[in-house]
Design a protein around this motif. Structure first.
Motif, short mmCIF file in Angstrom:
data_model
loop_
_atom_site.label_atom_id
_atom_site.label_comp_id
_atom_site.label_asym_id
_atom_site.label_seq_id
_atom_site.Cartn_x
_atom_site.Cartn_y
_atom_site.Cartn_z
N ILE A 99 11.93 -32.50 50.33
CA ILE A 99 12.58 -31.50 49.49
C ILE A 99 13.04 -30.33 50.35
O ILE A 99 12.55 -30.12 51.46
N PHE A 100 13.98 -29.55 49.83
CA PHE A 100 14.52 -28.40 50.55
C PHE A 100 13.66 -27.18 50.22
O PHE A 100 13.70 -26.67 49.10
N SER A 101 12.91 -26.70 51.20
CA SER A 101 11.92 -25.64 50.96
C SER A 101 12.55 -24.33 50.51
O SER A 101 11.95 -23.58 49.73
N GLY A 102 13.75 -24.04 51.00
CA GLY A 102 14.39 -22.77 50.67
C GLY A 102 15.14 -22.78 49.36
O GLY A 102 15.61 -21.73 48.91
N LEU A 103 15.26 -23.95 48.72
CA LEU A 103 15.95 -24.06 47.44
C LEU A 103 14.95 -24.12 46.31
O LEU A 103 13.83 -24.60 46.47
N THR A 104 15.35 -23.65 45.15
CA THR A 104 14.48 -23.72 43.98
C THR A 104 14.36 -25.17 43.50
O THR A 104 15.13 -26.05 43.92
N VAL A 105 13.40 -25.38 42.59
CA VAL A 105 13.27 -26.70 41.97
C VAL A 105 14.59 -27.09 41.31
O VAL A 105 15.09 -28.21 41.47
N GLN A 106 15.19 -26.17 40.58
CA GLN A 106 16.47 -26.43 39.93
C GLN A 106 17.53 -26.85 40.94
O GLN A 106 18.26 -27.83 40.72
N GLU A 107 17.63 -26.13 42.04
CA GLU A 107 18.65 -26.43 43.04
C GLU A 107 18.39 -27.76 43.72
O GLU A 107 19.35 -28.50 44.03
N ASN A 108 17.13 -28.10 43.97
CA ASN A 108 16.81 -29.40 44.55
C ASN A 108 17.29 -30.54 43.66
O ASN A 108 17.87 -31.52 44.14
N LEU A 109 17.07 -30.40 42.36
CA LEU A 109 17.49 -31.46 41.45
C LEU A 109 19.00 -31.47 41.25
O LEU A 109 19.62 -32.54 41.12
N ARG A 110 19.60 -30.28 41.27
CA ARG A 110 21.05 -30.22 41.05
C ARG A 110 21.81 -30.92 42.18
O ARG A 110 22.87 -31.50 41.96
N LEU A 111 21.27 -30.87 43.39
CA LEU A 111 21.93 -31.55 44.50
C LEU A 111 22.05 -33.04 44.26
O LEU A 111 22.96 -33.69 44.78
N ALA A 112 21.09 -33.62 43.50
CA ALA A 112 21.09 -35.06 43.27
C ALA A 112 21.82 -35.45 41.99
O ALA A 112 22.03 -36.65 41.75
N ALA A 113 22.20 -34.48 41.17
CA ALA A 113 22.90 -34.77 39.92
C ALA A 113 24.39 -34.96 40.20
O ALA A 113 24.98 -34.26 41.02
N GLU A 124 15.19 -33.30 29.99
CA GLU A 124 14.05 -33.06 29.12
C GLU A 124 13.01 -34.18 29.24
O GLU A 124 11.81 -33.93 29.16
N TRP A 125 13.48 -35.40 29.41
CA TRP A 125 12.56 -36.52 29.63
C TRP A 125 11.77 -36.31 30.92
O TRP A 125 10.55 -36.52 30.96
N ILE A 126 12.42 -35.84 31.98
CA ILE A 126 11.75 -35.58 33.25
C ILE A 126 10.73 -34.45 33.09
O ILE A 126 9.62 -34.52 33.62
N PHE A 127 11.08 -33.42 32.32
CA PHE A 127 10.12 -32.35 32.05
C PHE A 127 8.90 -32.89 31.29
O PHE A 127 7.78 -32.40 31.46
N GLY A 128 9.13 -33.90 30.46
CA GLY A 128 8.01 -34.52 29.77
C GLY A 128 7.10 -35.26 30.73
O GLY A 128 5.87 -35.28 30.56
N LEU A 129 7.69 -35.87 31.77
CA LEU A 129 6.90 -36.55 32.79
C LEU A 129 6.14 -35.55 33.65
O LEU A 129 4.96 -35.76 33.97
N PHE A 130 6.83 -34.48 34.04
CA PHE A 130 6.27 -33.49 34.97
C PHE A 130 6.45 -32.08 34.39
O PHE A 130 7.37 -31.36 34.79
N PRO A 131 5.60 -31.68 33.45
CA PRO A 131 5.76 -30.36 32.81
C PRO A 131 5.76 -29.20 33.80
O PRO A 131 6.39 -28.16 33.54
N ALA A 132 5.07 -29.35 34.93
CA ALA A 132 5.01 -28.27 35.91
C ALA A 132 6.39 -27.89 36.42
O ALA A 132 6.63 -26.73 36.78
N LEU A 133 7.31 -28.83 36.45
CA LEU A 133 8.65 -28.53 36.97
C LEU A 133 9.36 -27.49 36.12
O LEU A 133 10.11 -26.66 36.64
N LYS A 134 9.13 -27.53 34.83
CA LYS A 134 9.77 -26.55 33.96
C LYS A 134 9.21 -25.15 34.21
O LYS A 134 9.94 -24.15 34.23
N ARG A 135 7.89 -25.08 34.47
CA ARG A 135 7.26 -23.78 34.74
C ARG A 135 7.72 -23.20 36.08
O ARG A 135 7.85 -21.99 36.22
N PHE A 136 7.97 -24.10 37.05
CA PHE A 136 8.34 -23.65 38.39
C PHE A 136 9.83 -23.85 38.68
O PHE A 136 10.23 -23.92 39.84
N TRP A 137 10.64 -23.89 37.63
CA TRP A 137 12.05 -24.24 37.73
C TRP A 137 12.81 -23.37 38.73
O TRP A 137 13.67 -23.85 39.46
N LEU A 138 12.47 -22.10 38.77
CA LEU A 138 13.20 -21.17 39.63
C LEU A 138 12.39 -20.77 40.87
O LEU A 138 12.76 -19.83 41.57
#
Length: 249
Positions: A99-113, A124-138
């Motif tokens: 993962i890219f350490s200097g990018l947020t969780v959101q930015e890491n995922l956006r690169l792959a979208a 939302e399905w992914i947030f259901g799998l990994f709820p922590a990602l929503k908390r640490f999104w930014l």
């Protein structure tokens, strides 16, 4: 992508036939034969240095096979470059997570979208799998724990639908609660018709999760079959993996 190639193994999404890989002067893979059935989880086992990670990286085109053939979903991808292999429907989660350490969780995922835009229902399905990602999104990726980084790495791989996931040692160093979370995520991915090829050292983690298993040693496949057979045969476990009754690995 290369021209279509017939995959003679009925029901196989991925086939490696006689694959050799050299890294510099080192001959790592020495005639690997591997078949990955569609819509299940195949576990690749073996001691450290057996060639498991090299197998995944060769499939992904990060290292090119020096001999042999790799066929994915009817296409010969042996000589294809990594971007083309990714576009064909394969995602790779490396052992170091990447993962890219200097990018947020959101930015890491956006690169792959695709186009940088999220499918909100899938997100939302992914947030259901990994709820922590929503908390640490930014939060920047570099500030996350090892388990949280692993969640980001897997979420990035599945932010778009994939035919095949290549995942290298996802439970290494993780707390039991995070390992249980990953197991549930893999079960849900299987239910969504995603095929998984998983390299893993934790046999207790994969024995109930895996459908198929292949065992490597010294750059070659030494066993392939059902996970059920290996799980029930302690003698086979001892011979292939050095496990014994009651062992925890």
């Amino acid at each position: 992508m290369p021209e279509p190639a017939r995959n003679d193994a009925a029901g196989m999404l991925l086939t490696l036939a006689g694959v050799h890989t050299h890294i510099g002067e080192y001959h790592i893979l020495q005639g690997v034969d591997l078949q990955v059935p569609r819509s299940g989880l195949t576990v690749l086992l073996g001691r450290n240095g057996a060639g498991k990670s090299t197998t995944l990286r060769t499939i992904m085109g990060l290292w090119h096979a020096s001999a042999g053939r790799i066929v994915f979903d009817g296409q010969d991808i042996t000589a294809a470059e990594t971007p083309a292999i990714s576009r064909s429907g394969i995602a790779f989660v490396p052992e170091d997570m990447g993962i890219f350490s200097g990018l947020t969780v959101q930015e890491n995922l956006r690169l792959a979208a695709i186009g940088g835009a999220f499918d909100e229902e899938r997100l939302e399905w992914i947030f259901g799998l990994f709820p922590a990602l929503k908390r640490f999104w930014l939060r920047p990726g570099g500030t996350l724990s090892g388990g949280q980084k692993q969640m980001v790495a897997i979420a990035r791989a599945i932010i778009e639908p994939r035919k095949l996931l290549l995942i290298d040692e996802p439970t290494k160093g993780l707390a039991p609660a995070i390992v249980d979370n990953l197991a549930e995520a893999f079960e849900q991915l299987k239910a969504r018709d995603t095929t998984i090829l998983l390299v893993e050292q934790n046999f207790n983690f994969v024995r109930s999760l895996g459908d198929h298993v292949a065992v490597m040693d010294d750059g070659r496949m030494v066993h392939s079959g059902s996970m059920e057979q290996l799980s029930e045969d302690e003698g086979l476990q001892a011979r292939l993996l050095g496990l014994h009754a009651g062992a925890v690995h």
